[in-house]
Design a protein around this motif. Structure first.
Motif, PDB file in Angstrom:
ATOM      1  N   MET A   1       0.839  -1.214   0.000  1.00 52.45           N
ATOM      2  CA  MET A   1       0.000   0.000   0.000  1.00 52.45           C
ATOM      3  C   MET A   1       0.868   1.256   0.000  1.00 52.45           C
ATOM      4  O   MET A   1       1.752   1.398   0.824  1.00 52.45           O
ATOM      5  N   ALA A   2       0.603   2.122  -0.951  1.00 52.22           N
ATOM      6  CA  ALA A   2       1.392   3.354  -1.043  1.00 52.22           C
ATOM      7  C   ALA A   2       0.489   4.564  -0.818  1.00 52.22           C
ATOM      8  O   ALA A   2      -0.722   4.480  -1.025  1.00 52.22           O
ATOM      9  N   LEU A   3       1.109   5.646  -0.378  1.00 54.09           N
ATOM     10  CA  LEU A   3       0.379   6.927  -0.310  1.00 54.09           C
ATOM     11  C   LEU A   3       0.790   7.742  -1.539  1.00 54.09           C
ATOM     12  O   LEU A   3       1.971   8.066  -1.717  1.00 54.09           O
ATOM     13  N   ILE A   4      -0.187   8.018  -2.378  1.00 57.05           N
ATOM     14  CA  ILE A   4       0.092   8.690  -3.646  1.00 57.05           C
ATOM     15  C   ILE A   4      -0.568  10.059  -3.687  1.00 57.05           C
ATOM     16  O   ILE A   4      -1.736  10.199  -3.338  1.00 57.05           O
ATOM     17  N   VAL A   5       0.196  11.079  -4.093  1.00 50.43           N
ATOM     18  CA  VAL A   5      -0.405  12.388  -4.368  1.00 50.43           C
ATOM     19  C   VAL A   5      -0.466  12.540  -5.879  1.00 50.43           C
ATOM     20  O   VAL A   5       0.545  12.373  -6.569  1.00 50.43           O
ATOM     21  N   GLN A   6      -1.647  12.797  -6.400  1.00 54.71           N
ATOM     22  CA  GLN A   6      -1.815  13.003  -7.839  1.00 54.71           C
ATOM     23  C   GLN A   6      -2.338  14.410  -8.071  1.00 54.71           C
ATOM     24  O   GLN A   6      -3.221  14.865  -7.364  1.00 54.71           O
ATOM     25  N   LYS A   7      -1.801  15.070  -9.084  1.00 57.47           N
ATOM     26  CA  LYS A   7      -2.317  16.391  -9.423  1.00 57.47           C
ATOM     27  C   LYS A   7      -2.830  16.365 -10.861  1.00 57.47           C
ATOM     28  O   LYS A   7      -2.137  15.875 -11.766  1.00 57.47           O
ATOM     29  N   TYR A   8      -4.036  16.870 -11.057  1.00 62.81           N
ATOM     30  CA  TYR A   8      -4.612  16.944 -12.397  1.00 62.81           C
ATOM     31  C   TYR A   8      -4.780  18.407 -12.782  1.00 62.81           C
ATOM     32  O   TYR A   8      -5.470  19.166 -12.089  1.00 62.81           O
ATOM     33  N   GLY A   9      -4.160  18.804 -13.875  1.00 65.84           N
ATOM     34  CA  GLY A   9      -4.227  20.190 -14.343  1.00 65.84           C
ATOM     35  C   GLY A   9      -5.532  20.480 -15.061  1.00 65.84           C
ATOM     36  O   GLY A   9      -6.345  19.579 -15.301  1.00 65.84           O
ATOM     37  N   GLY A  10      -5.713  21.740 -15.416  1.00 67.48           N
ATOM     38  CA  GLY A  10      -6.955  22.207 -16.016  1.00 67.48           C
ATOM     39  C   GLY A  10      -7.423  21.385 -17.215  1.00 67.48           C
ATOM     40  O   GLY A  10      -8.612  21.087 -17.360  1.00 67.48           O
ATOM     41  N   SER A  11      -6.475  20.985 -18.086  1.00 68.63           N
ATOM     42  CA  SER A  11      -6.877  20.255 -19.292  1.00 68.63           C
ATOM     43  C   SER A  11      -7.377  18.853 -18.935  1.00 68.63           C
ATOM     44  O   SER A  11      -8.188  18.287 -19.659  1.00 68.63           O
ATOM     45  N   SER A  12      -6.913  18.299 -17.821  1.00 72.55           N
ATOM     46  CA  SER A  12      -7.331  16.949 -17.421  1.00 72.55           C
ATOM     47  C   SER A  12      -8.698  16.934 -16.760  1.00 72.55           C
ATOM     48  O   SER A  12      -9.259  15.867 -16.517  1.00 72.55           O
ATOM     49  N   VAL A  13      -9.215  18.119 -16.426  1.00 72.14           N
ATOM     50  CA  VAL A  13     -10.538  18.200 -15.762  1.00 72.14           C
ATOM     51  C   VAL A  13     -11.403  19.235 -16.479  1.00 72.14           C
ATOM     52  O   VAL A  13     -12.257  19.874 -15.877  1.00 72.14           O
ATOM     53  N   LYS A  14     -11.148  19.388 -17.806  1.00 67.48           N
ATOM     54  CA  LYS A  14     -11.770  20.531 -18.488  1.00 67.48           C
ATOM     55  C   LYS A  14     -13.279  20.386 -18.686  1.00 67.48           C
ATOM     56  O   LYS A  14     -13.977  21.363 -18.881  1.00 67.48           O
ATOM     57  N   ASP A  15     -13.802  19.136 -18.651  1.00 66.38           N
ATOM     58  CA  ASP A  15     -15.262  18.971 -18.733  1.00 66.38           C
ATOM     59  C   ASP A  15     -15.659  17.767 -17.882  1.00 66.38           C
ATOM     60  O   ASP A  15     -14.791  17.087 -17.319  1.00 66.38           O
ATOM     61  N   THR A  16     -16.973  17.497 -17.813  1.00 64.78           N
ATOM     62  CA  THR A  16     -17.398  16.435 -16.895  1.00 64.78           C
ATOM     63  C   THR A  16     -16.903  15.059 -17.352  1.00 64.78           C
ATOM     64  O   THR A  16     -16.618  14.199 -16.516  1.00 64.78           O
ATOM     65  N   ASP A  17     -16.751  14.848 -18.668  1.00 67.69           N
ATOM     66  CA  ASP A  17     -16.214  13.558 -19.120  1.00 67.69           C
ATOM     67  C   ASP A  17     -14.793  13.352 -18.614  1.00 67.69           C
ATOM     68  O   ASP A  17     -14.435  12.275 -18.160  1.00 67.69           O
ATOM     69  N   ARG A  18     -13.999  14.399 -18.711  1.00 64.49           N
ATOM     70  CA  ARG A  18     -12.607  14.275 -18.238  1.00 64.49           C
ATOM     71  C   ARG A  18     -12.580  14.067 -16.719  1.00 64.49           C
ATOM     72  O   ARG A  18     -11.738  13.333 -16.205  1.00 64.49           O
TER      73      ARG A  18
ATOM     74  N   VAL B   1      -4.979  16.476  -6.030  1.00 57.74           N
ATOM     75  CA  VAL B   1      -4.982  17.937  -6.091  1.00 57.74           C
ATOM     76  C   VAL B   1      -5.492  18.315  -7.474  1.00 57.74           C
ATOM     77  O   VAL B   1      -5.025  17.750  -8.473  1.00 57.74           O
ATOM     78  N   VAL B   2      -6.440  19.221  -7.554  1.00 56.06           N
ATOM     79  CA  VAL B   2      -6.936  19.609  -8.877  1.00 56.06           C
ATOM     80  C   VAL B   2      -6.838  21.114  -9.115  1.00 56.06           C
ATOM     81  O   VAL B   2      -6.874  21.924  -8.192  1.00 56.06           O
ATOM     82  N   SER B   3      -6.754  21.436 -10.408  1.00 52.38           N
ATOM     83  CA  SER B   3      -6.814  22.823 -10.875  1.00 52.38           C
ATOM     84  C   SER B   3      -8.258  23.173 -11.196  1.00 52.38           C
ATOM     85  O   SER B   3      -9.126  22.304 -11.191  1.00 52.38           O
ATOM     86  N   ALA B   4      -8.455  24.410 -11.572  1.00 47.14           N
ATOM     87  CA  ALA B   4      -9.751  24.835 -12.096  1.00 47.14           C
ATOM     88  C   ALA B   4      -9.974  24.132 -13.433  1.00 47.14           C
ATOM     89  O   ALA B   4      -9.019  23.775 -14.117  1.00 47.14           O
ATOM     90  N   MET B   5     -11.235  23.926 -13.820  1.00 49.48           N
ATOM     91  CA  MET B   5     -11.534  23.311 -15.114  1.00 49.48           C
ATOM     92  C   MET B   5     -10.910  24.178 -16.202  1.00 49.48           C
ATOM     93  O   MET B   5     -10.977  25.407 -16.132  1.00 49.48           O
ATOM     94  N   GLY B   6     -10.292  23.544 -17.200  1.00 50.21           N
ATOM     95  CA  GLY B   6      -9.502  24.248 -18.219  1.00 50.21           C
ATOM     96  C   GLY B   6     -10.071  25.599 -18.641  1.00 50.21           C
ATOM     97  O   GLY B   6     -11.221  25.694 -19.038  1.00 50.21           O
ATOM     98  N   GLY B   7      -9.270  26.628 -18.563  1.00 47.63           N
ATOM     99  CA  GLY B   7      -9.701  27.962 -18.957  1.00 47.63           C
ATOM    100  C   GLY B   7     -10.511  28.683 -17.884  1.00 47.63           C
ATOM    101  O   GLY B   7     -10.833  29.866 -18.024  1.00 47.63           O
ATOM    102  N   GLY B   8     -10.841  27.978 -16.806  1.00 45.39           N
ATOM    103  CA  GLY B   8     -11.713  28.547 -15.770  1.00 45.39           C
ATOM    104  C   GLY B   8     -11.127  29.777 -15.089  1.00 45.39           C
ATOM    105  O   GLY B   8     -11.835  30.765 -14.856  1.00 45.39           O
ATOM    106  N   THR B   9      -9.837  29.710 -14.802  1.00 44.06           N
ATOM    107  CA  THR B   9      -9.209  30.842 -14.115  1.00 44.06           C
ATOM    108  C   THR B   9      -9.197  32.073 -15.023  1.00 44.06           C
ATOM    109  O   THR B   9      -9.496  33.191 -14.583  1.00 44.06           O
ATOM    110  N   ASP B  10      -8.888  31.843 -16.304  1.00 50.44           N
ATOM    111  CA  ASP B  10      -8.886  32.963 -17.256  1.00 50.44           C
ATOM    112  C   ASP B  10     -10.284  33.584 -17.365  1.00 50.44           C
ATOM    113  O   ASP B  10     -10.415  34.806 -17.445  1.00 50.44           O
ATOM    114  N   ASN B  11     -11.304  32.744 -17.349  1.00 52.46           N
ATOM    115  CA  ASN B  11     -12.679  33.272 -17.386  1.00 52.46           C
ATOM    116  C   ASN B  11     -12.982  34.147 -16.194  1.00 52.46           C
ATOM    117  O   ASN B  11     -13.605  35.206 -16.322  1.00 52.46           O
TER     118      ASN B  11
END
Ligand code: ASP
Ligand code: MG
Length: 408
Positions: A1-18, A39-49
């Motif tokens: 068993m490992a402890l994993i930190v994963q980060k997904y950037g805006g493009s990886s969460v840009k819509d509900t399918d992603r 750890v997640v970013s804002a949905m792609g382009g969200g911060t710019d909006n």
């Protein structure tokens, strides 16, 4: 068993399918019995909006309210991802940066992480949850929401991996890893299996759009090894880690293009002790990042004067000009000129420490391409040149061809 930190950037969460796609990947790790912090970013382009919305209302919004606004981007994603995991019948809970114990200084828009109290996150993991943390945000000592600078979710992930003593830190993005140059500019770019922290810092601060450079500096300081990989496939990514002897065998690791810089020149600054100190401390007080600095040789004998040029991030240019104009009362320079139409191209590699002739090859390549060099700066592991913006991509291509010839 490992402890994993994963980060997904805006493009990886840009819509509900992603987002559903991310949930599936997280579920795969949970099924193997790993503990996962996401750890997640804002949905792609969200911060710019959000920035655009603010600008429609107020040209100079208060920094406190701006951070309050921008933090909502990441908060949308954490809740949606938690729901996506619930739909897969996994236990998951979302936390804002402050709820996850991320404490920062009080500098809005580019706050530094001071301290992370990981207790809450550990407790929730032990209760069997996937813990989802909003990237890019924290809390100042007096309880204000702060943000960590554009791209700051990377920093959240690396800092959490360090505080939680995670076994693995994965940075998911929309490319397969770190390349010898931006594949969008040069199609022959090659993916690297590994790269040292120092090379990665140079490449990201130099504009390779992979990761926020501050986060890599943090990773180096706390020795957090991490992997940059794609959220769209299962290909192995690029491992970013401490430098090893074998890495010096490769002289140039990559070529980067930064089109986000502007140049400022102070003309005829009196050539007396203390001028540079005065100028650059005023810029530092204004929290303006300065990158390259060039001072010309002094000219004129009665009242010797010199020109001082520096580069800064394009968005910081109005602030920088304001600071410089404010100095006019105390320093008698002739005028200030700014130029946004520049590009910085850099060649990076730890092998440069032990190989000579790299600078000459850079200049010869640009000369052959008839590209004029406006500024030059070098360090132990990098050579950067500023060229006119229209020539940035060509310069990058030509330097990449010169250092990474394709075998026939
Ligand atoms: N959403 C923030 C930005 O666009 C932070 C991040 O994506 O890492 O800069
Ligand atoms: Mg991002």
């Amino acid at each position: 068993m490992a402890l994993i930190v994963q980060k997904y950037g805006g493009s990886s969460v840009k819509d509900t399918d992603r987002i559903k796609n991310v949930a599936k990947r997280v579920a795969g790790y949970r099924q193997k019995g790993d503990q996962v912090v996401v750890v997640v970013s804002a949905m792609g382009g969200g911060t710019d909006n959000l920035i655009r919305l603010a600008s429609e209302i107020n040209q100079l919004p208060s920094e406190r309210e701006m951070d309050m606004l921008l933090a909502t981007g990441e908060q949308t994603t954490i809740a949606l991802l938690a729901m996506a995991l619930h739909a897969l019948e996994l236990e998951a809970v979302s936390l804002t940066g402050p709820q996850a114990g991320i404490m920062t200084d009080e500098v809005h828009a580019k706050a530094k992480i001071k301290n992370i109290s990981p207790k809450q996150v550990h407790n929730m993991l032990d209760e069997g949850n996937v813990v989802i943390v909003a990237g890019f945000q924290g809390m100042s000592p007096d309880g204000r929401i702060t943000t960590l600078g554009r791209g700051g979710s990377d920093l959240t992930a690396i800092a959490l991996a360090s505080a939680l003593e995670a076994d693995l830190c994965q940075i998911y993005t929309d490319v397969d890893g770190v390349y010898t140059t931006d594949p969008r500019v040069v199609s022959k770019a090659q993916k690297l299996d590994e790269i040292s922290y120092d090379e990665m810092i140079e490449l990201s601060s130099l504009g390779a759009r992979v990761m926020q450079s501050r986060s890599v500096e943090f990773a180096k300081k706390y020795n957090v090894k991490f992997e940059v990989r794609s959220s769209l496939n299962n290909n192995p990514g690029t491992i970013v880690k401490e430098e090893t002897d074998s890495m010096e065998g490769v002289v140039v690791r990559g070529v980067s293009l930064d089109e986000n810089q502007a140049k400022v020149t102070l003309v005829r600054v009196p050539d007396t002790p203390g001028m540079a100190a005065r100028i650059f401390s005023a810029l530092a007080v204004g929290a303006i990042n300065v990158d390259m600095i060039v001072q010309n040789i002094s000219h004129g004998s009665a009242t010797p004067a010199t020109d001082i040029s520096f580069t800064t991030d394009k968005p910081d240019l109005p602030k920088a000009l304001k600071v410089i104009k404010g100095l006019r009362k105390e320093i008698e320079f002739a005028e200030v000129i700014s130029d946004e139409d520049i590009a910085k191209v850099s060649v990076v590699g730890v092998g440069m420490r032990t190989h000579s002739g790299i600078a000459a090859k850079v200049f010869e390549t640009l000369a052959a391409g008839r590209i004029n060099i406006e500024m030059i700066s070098t360090s132990e592991i990098k050579i950067s040149v500023v060229v006119e913006s229209g020539k940035g991509e060509t310069a990058t291509q030509q330097l990449h061809d010169a250092f990474f010839p394709v075998e026939k």
